[in-house]
Design an enzyme around this catalytic site. Structure first.
Site, PDB file in Angstrom:
ATOM      1  N   LYS A 145      -1.260  -6.055   7.372  1.00  0.00           N
ATOM      2  CA  LYS A 145      -1.777  -5.169   8.024  1.00  0.00           C
ATOM      3  C   LYS A 145      -1.791  -4.922   9.457  1.00  0.00           C
ATOM      4  O   LYS A 145      -1.494  -5.853  10.207  1.00  0.00           O
ATOM      5  CB  LYS A 145      -3.454  -5.433   7.615  1.00  0.00           C
ATOM      6  CG  LYS A 145      -4.471  -5.643   6.629  1.00  0.00           C
ATOM      7  CD  LYS A 145      -4.559  -3.943   5.913  1.00  0.00           C
ATOM      8  CE  LYS A 145      -5.533  -3.923   4.453  1.00  0.00           C
ATOM      9  NZ  LYS A 145      -4.663  -4.520   3.885  1.00  0.00           N
ATOM     10  N   SER A 203      -0.367  -6.282  -4.698  1.00  0.00           N
ATOM     11  CA  SER A 203      -0.633  -6.163  -4.282  1.00  0.00           C
ATOM     12  C   SER A 203      -0.906  -6.124  -3.092  1.00  0.00           C
ATOM     13  O   SER A 203      -1.755  -5.531  -2.063  1.00  0.00           O
ATOM     14  CB  SER A 203      -1.270  -7.241  -4.636  1.00  0.00           C
ATOM     15  OG  SER A 203      -0.595  -8.551  -3.922  1.00  0.00           O
TER      16      SER A 203
END
Lengths: 224, 224
Positions: free
Chosen positions: B177, B138
DNA sequence: CTTGACGAAGAACGCATGTTCGGGTATTAT
DNA sequence: ATAATACCCGAACATGCGTTCTTCGTCAAG
């Protein structure tokens, strides 16, 4: 007034252990019994010795009897557990890999990375290891980014499932892929499962430059 | 019959240095003058001392006078070269990150990775470092794959451009991120340049769990 | 040839440091 | 209460190990 008979590590055990760690890091050599005593507020050397014996029985430390400062933490890998791997150059999709000469015994300290032995594949000549820095985004299908460091191992036949660095002369391309030998072709599978494999006919040229052992991405390289 | 007055390291200097290296690796503590003598076929302690003094002047070693075994190689980073980082657990997109308690001073040897200090961000408390193993595909948009090890640093405000691990409560999602604070929102940019950023409104909840310092991918984990 | 720097020994000296021992005091078991 | 532990001194003892002193041989410069 308490903390007695509590099995496991007592407060003094802990204090001694953490002092051992600290001293080793700070000075580069183990402390003496008396130094341990001073640091942990134990006035008698015999008491320190008493605790050291216990820590040894628990397997936390190792002692060399009769020799001064002969105390080592077992947890602490006695430096030397590290392997210096030469960074041979940069790897780009559009050029062949710079494989180092086979006789590099000593290398510039500037261009090498230190990797703990525990992270490297056990067994096997680690002299064949070298590293490359990735240049550009062209290896993204291998989940490898610009600036990443790829540790490779030269020599040896690639087995199915190995990730290898291949040079495809007919395409003028270097790429990192999982290697599978199939009936009449080679299948080169990208690490990114959302991407498709490419197939190379057995008669098409293909040079395996090395087997990828590890990829390291340093994101925060803050110096200072 | 020669090798005299030749400036630089003589053969004996070399032998002593390499013995120091070897001994430190093998035993975990420095040798005594007499041990050096025996290993390098120098019969007199004063001669060994003579050479050690020279090596110290040359800056090759450092000596703690009057202290037994107080000899260190300067080349070898005196502060333990390696850092043991506890692996706190696994990281999945669908669950929050298991951040370790702030007071883990000692950790299980079984679940830790060794990283050379040279690869870690210099300065800064390295006690705040911990590692997580990635579970599942993921995190592919962060160029992080199943099985990769993510080294993170907790605490501290994230700066623009840092790669962070964020937990988005309103989406029940953990993600890695690049972090950018913009006027009225946060921009979370995937590492993979082919993918689009996502935007989080300033009033939407967002928990920064840590800053990603390093990603390690061990491809060949062959044991034996 | 003399002198002085350099390389090397060996032994003595003395502090550094591990070891041992007799003697305490709590806490817990019998 | 008595004995058995676990903890804790402090001091003496015995090496471990760095330091220093004396002596010697070689080579190069004066």
């Amino acid at each position: 007034m308490m903390a007695r008979k509590k099995k496991g590590l007592s407060e003094r055990h802990e204090k001694i252990l953490s002092f051992l760690r600290a001293h080793q890091k700070r000075e580069g050599y183990p402390p003496t019994i008396r130094e341990i005593g001073k640091a942990t507020s134990i006035s008698s050397t015999s008491v320190v010795n008493y605790y050291l014996d216990q820590l040894e029985k628990m397997g936390k430390i190792e002692r060399q009897r009769k020799i001064s400062r002969g105390i080592q933490l077992t947890e602490l890998n006695p430096l030397g557990e590290m392997f210096k791997i030469p960074v041979a150059g940069r790897i780009v999709a559009s050029a062949p890999i710079p494989v180092p000469a086979s006789d590099f015994n000593y290398f510039d300290a500037e261009s090498s990375v230190d990797i703990a032995r525990t992270l490297l594949p056990t067994r096997g000549d680690q002299d064949e290891l070298f590293a490359l820095e990735v240049d550009g985004d062209s290896m993204i299908d291998a989940m490898v980014n610009d600036g990443d460091i790829v540790v490779m191992k030269s020599g040896g036949e690639p087995k199915n499932g190995d990730m290898v660095a291949v040079w495809l002369p007919e395409r003028d391309e270097t790429t990192l892929k999982y290697f599978y030998k199939e009936d009449n072709r080679y299948r080169l599978q990208p690490a990114n499962p959302t991407m498709e494999a490419i197939y190379i006919d057995k008669d098409e040229a293909l040079e395996i430059k090395g087997k990828v052992v590890m990829v390291i991405r340093q994101i925060d390289k803050t110096i200072i």
